[in-house]
Design a protein around this motif. Structure first.
Motif, mmCIF file in Angstrom:
data_model
loop_
_atom_site.group_PDB
_atom_site.id
_atom_site.type_symbol
_atom_site.label_atom_id
_atom_site.label_comp_id
_atom_site.label_asym_id
_atom_site.label_seq_id
_atom_site.Cartn_x
_atom_site.Cartn_y
_atom_site.Cartn_z
ATOM 1 N N ASN A 159 8.797 26.972 -15.057
ATOM 2 C CA ASN A 159 9.484 25.706 -15.302
ATOM 3 C C ASN A 159 8.927 24.565 -14.462
ATOM 4 N N GLN A 160 8.547 24.851 -13.226
ATOM 5 C CA GLN A 160 8.040 23.784 -12.365
ATOM 6 C C GLN A 160 6.782 23.157 -12.954
ATOM 7 N N ARG A 161 5.878 23.991 -13.424
ATOM 8 C CA ARG A 161 4.656 23.466 -14.033
ATOM 9 C C ARG A 161 4.978 22.745 -15.344
ATOM 10 N N GLN A 164 6.123 19.333 -14.514
ATOM 11 C CA GLN A 164 4.991 18.501 -14.113
ATOM 12 C C GLN A 164 4.303 17.913 -15.345
ATOM 13 N N ARG A 192 18.156 22.936 -15.461
ATOM 14 C CA ARG A 192 16.884 22.311 -15.822
ATOM 15 C C ARG A 192 17.085 20.838 -16.162
#
Length: 236
Positions: A159-161, A164, A192
């Motif tokens: 999820n972090q990528r 981004q 999220r």
């Protein structure tokens, strides 16, 4: 919606969806008889037969009902509705609204990610992302909708990528200012949404986050739990 997504995650039975009938729309349009103009906004005709049902019903009402294929989906449809409402409140013309609709089709942007493409594939809404189905172990697909079709952008891990990539697209595709309208929608993924809300605020602090919503069962059936999307459109 929370109960729906709980069942969607655990049930072996895959839910199905069906568009409203022309009769459903006819009844709704009759109830709106006091209005001299009705703009009936709908999910892309390439993704659903809803707009055709609406057109069939609207044919009996002459020019009073304007059926619009937005060529998009979800919160983007609501954002167009809000943009039309702003113009109605200050005074507008059919020509101005039609110009807005055309510009929204060209310029509104959205980006979304799913936990899996399985739900899109089951419902036949997968579009060009079909090539990615079945090979996404711990990989997040980044998708958009263009001209009513689901288009794959990139595959990333986690999820972090994914976020981004969201922010990179948002930053390159927008300019900060109070006219920048933004929406976030998720399918049973409030954490999220909150993370994305914070990122949007840091990236475009003057933007108007005009809508934060949970995807309803119809879109949720095809997108699946865990979906989150970012939508934006520069307007007055």
């Amino acid at each position: 919606p929370a109960d729906f997504y709980t069942r969607l995650r655990s049930s072996a039975v895959v839910p199905t969806t069906s568009q409203p009938t022309p009769g459903d729309f006819h009844a709704a349009y009759q109830e709106l008889g006091e209005y001299e103009r009705v703009y009936s906004l709908h999910i892309a005709g390439t993704l659903s037969g809803t707009v055709e049902s609406a057109r069939a019903a609207a044919a009996e009402f002459g020019d009073r009902i304007r059926v619009v294929d937005t060529e998009t989906a979800s919160a983007a449809v609501a954002m167009l509705g809000l943009a039309i409402q702003r113009r109605l409140e200050r005074g507008t013309t059919d020509e101005e609204v039609e110009k807005l609709v055309r510009r929204h089709r060209r310029e509104s942007q959205l980006i979304f990610t799913l936990d899996t493409l399985d739900y899109l594939a089951r419902g036949g809404r997968i579009g060009r992302a079909a090539a990615w189905a079945g090979g996404l172990m711990r990989v997040k697909p980044i998708l958009t909708i263009r001209d009513g079709e689901v288009i794959p952008i990139k595959r990333v891990r986690g999820n972090q990528r994914a976020f981004q990539e969201f922010i990179a697209a948002f930053e390159s595709g927008s300019s900060d200012g109070p006219g920048l309208r933004v929406a976030i929608a998720d399918a049973d993924a409030p954490d999220r949404t909150e993370a994305l809300r914070e990122l949007v605020g840091r990236t475009r602090p003057q933007a108007d986050l005009e809508l934060v919503a949970t995807l309803g069962p119809v879109i949720g059936t095809h997108a699946g739990p865990g979906t989150v999307g970012l939508f934006w459109f520069a307007d007055e």
